[in-house]
Design an enzyme around this catalytic site. Sequence first.
Site, PDB file in Angstrom:
ATOM      1  N   ASP A   9       0.333 -13.845  27.940  1.00  0.00           N
ATOM      2  CA  ASP A   9       1.310 -14.724  28.615  1.00  0.00           C
ATOM      3  C   ASP A   9       2.421 -13.874  29.269  1.00  0.00           C
ATOM      4  OD1 ASP A   9       3.639 -15.718  25.963  1.00  0.00           O
ATOM      5  OD2 ASP A   9       2.416 -13.895  26.158  1.00  0.00           O
ATOM      6  N   HIS A 236       6.491  -5.405  21.094  1.00  0.00           N
ATOM      7  CA  HIS A 236       5.556  -6.288  20.389  1.00  0.00           C
ATOM      8  C   HIS A 236       4.109  -6.125  20.895  1.00  0.00           C
ATOM      9  CE1 HIS A 236       9.055  -8.376  18.718  1.00  0.00           C
ATOM     10  NE2 HIS A 236       9.484  -8.700  19.919  1.00  0.00           N
TER      11      HIS A 236
HETATM   12  O1  RIB Z   1       7.284 -12.720  19.452  1.00  0.00           O
HETATM   13  C1  RIB Z   1       6.894 -11.807  20.444  1.00  0.00           C
HETATM   14  C2  RIB Z   1       5.720 -12.331  21.210  1.00  0.00           C
HETATM   15  O2  RIB Z   1       6.063 -13.544  21.875  1.00  0.00           O
HETATM   16  C3  RIB Z   1       5.272 -11.369  22.335  1.00  0.00           C
HETATM   17  O3  RIB Z   1       3.899 -11.523  22.564  1.00  0.00           O
HETATM   18  C4  RIB Z   1       6.049 -11.862  23.516  1.00  0.00           C
HETATM   19  O4  RIB Z   1       5.411 -11.530  24.756  1.00  0.00           O
HETATM   20  C5  RIB Z   1       6.002 -13.356  23.301  1.00  0.00           C
HETATM   21  O5  RIB Z   1       4.750 -13.825  23.806  1.00  0.00           O
HETATM   22 CA    CA Z   2       3.144 -12.044  24.826  1.00  0.00          CA
END
Ligand code: RIB
Ligand code: CA
Length: 299
Positions: A9, A236
Site C-alpha cells: 500500500d 517497517h
Molecule cells: O505500521 C506500519 C505499516 O503500516 C507499514 O507497512 C506502513 O507502510 C503502513 O502500511
Molecule cells: Ca505498508
Amino acid sequence: MHKVLIDTDPGTDDALAILMALNSPDLLIEGITTVGGNATLAQTTENALRLVDYAGGGRDVPIAVGADRPARGSFSYAYHVHGAEGLGVDLPATTLKTHRADAVDFIRDCASSNRRRLTIIALGPLTNVAAALDGRPDIAKAIAAIVVMGGAVQVRGNITPHAEFNIHEDPWSADAVLTSGVSVTLVGLDVTQRTSLHRSEGPPWIKGTSKSARLGNRILEGRFRERADVREYHLHDPLAVAATIEPDILTCRRAHVSVVKDGEERGRTVASYGDGPVNVAIGVDVERALEVVRTLISS
Ligand code: RIB
Ligand code: CA
C-alpha cells in the site's frame, strides 16, 4: 534467489521497500499487488506504477489491483504519516497499465505456477492475501511462505495502544492469514521500531547518486521536513524485504498467533508460543538490517 510477490500500500516505507526489491540480485519479483491502506487504492496503485516505471530499469513487473476496502468497513488511511497521495513526493507520470487480472487471481495464478517456490511479502493490510486463500486450501499449500510486516506482540501499537496499522486496518483478514497454516514470518513493531534512520544522520541518509538513492533521500527528506516532531524514521516495510533476503537478520519464536477483531483491542496480535505456523520476530540485528537497506536503496 527468492521468487517473490509484493502486496503493498505505497506509502513511503513501502516505496523504499520496493526500491530495495527492484535493486536486489537475490529477489525475482513475479509481481506486485496493490491494496488500500496508507492511501486510497487508486493512489497506492498509481504510486506502484510510477515507482516501477521510474526505478524498475524497464523491467516488466506486473501490477495487479486489489482491495479498496477491508473485509468489513473501510480503510482509515495514513496521509499524516506518508504525505499527500501517500508518498509525499511527485514522481513522473507513467503510461504503464495495471495487469488484466485482479490481485486475488494474480496471487492465485502466481502461487499455482510457482508451486512451493513463491514467497509473498505483505506490506499492507492483508485483505488481498486473505481473499486469495479463502476457500482455496490448494493455494495455501502452494505458497512457500508469507513475510508479513505487521503486528505488535510484545510492544505498544502505533495506531492504537494495542494494534499496529496493517493489522488494525483489517483484523479479520489478518486473523485468516495468520491462522491459515501457511508459514508466516511476522515482522512487527517489536523489531521494526528498532530499525530506523535518524533525522540527525542526514541528508543524505542513503549514499550514492543513483536514481534509487536520490528518490530514497527525497522521500526521507519529505518525511522529516513535514513531521518536525519525528526524530527517527522507522523502516517497517524495508525490514520485511531485508528479512526475506537474509532471514538470519531476525531472531524468531514459533507461535500460534490470533488477532482481536473488534472492541478497544481491535487489531491486537496475540501469540501463544511453542509450536505453530507463525515465526514471530522478537529480535533484530539492527546494524546488519540497516546495511542491507542502505546498500540496496543506494544501488
Ligand atoms: O505500521 C506500519 C505499516 O503500516 C507499514 O507497512 C506502513 O507502510 C503502513 O502500511
Ligand atoms: Ca505498508
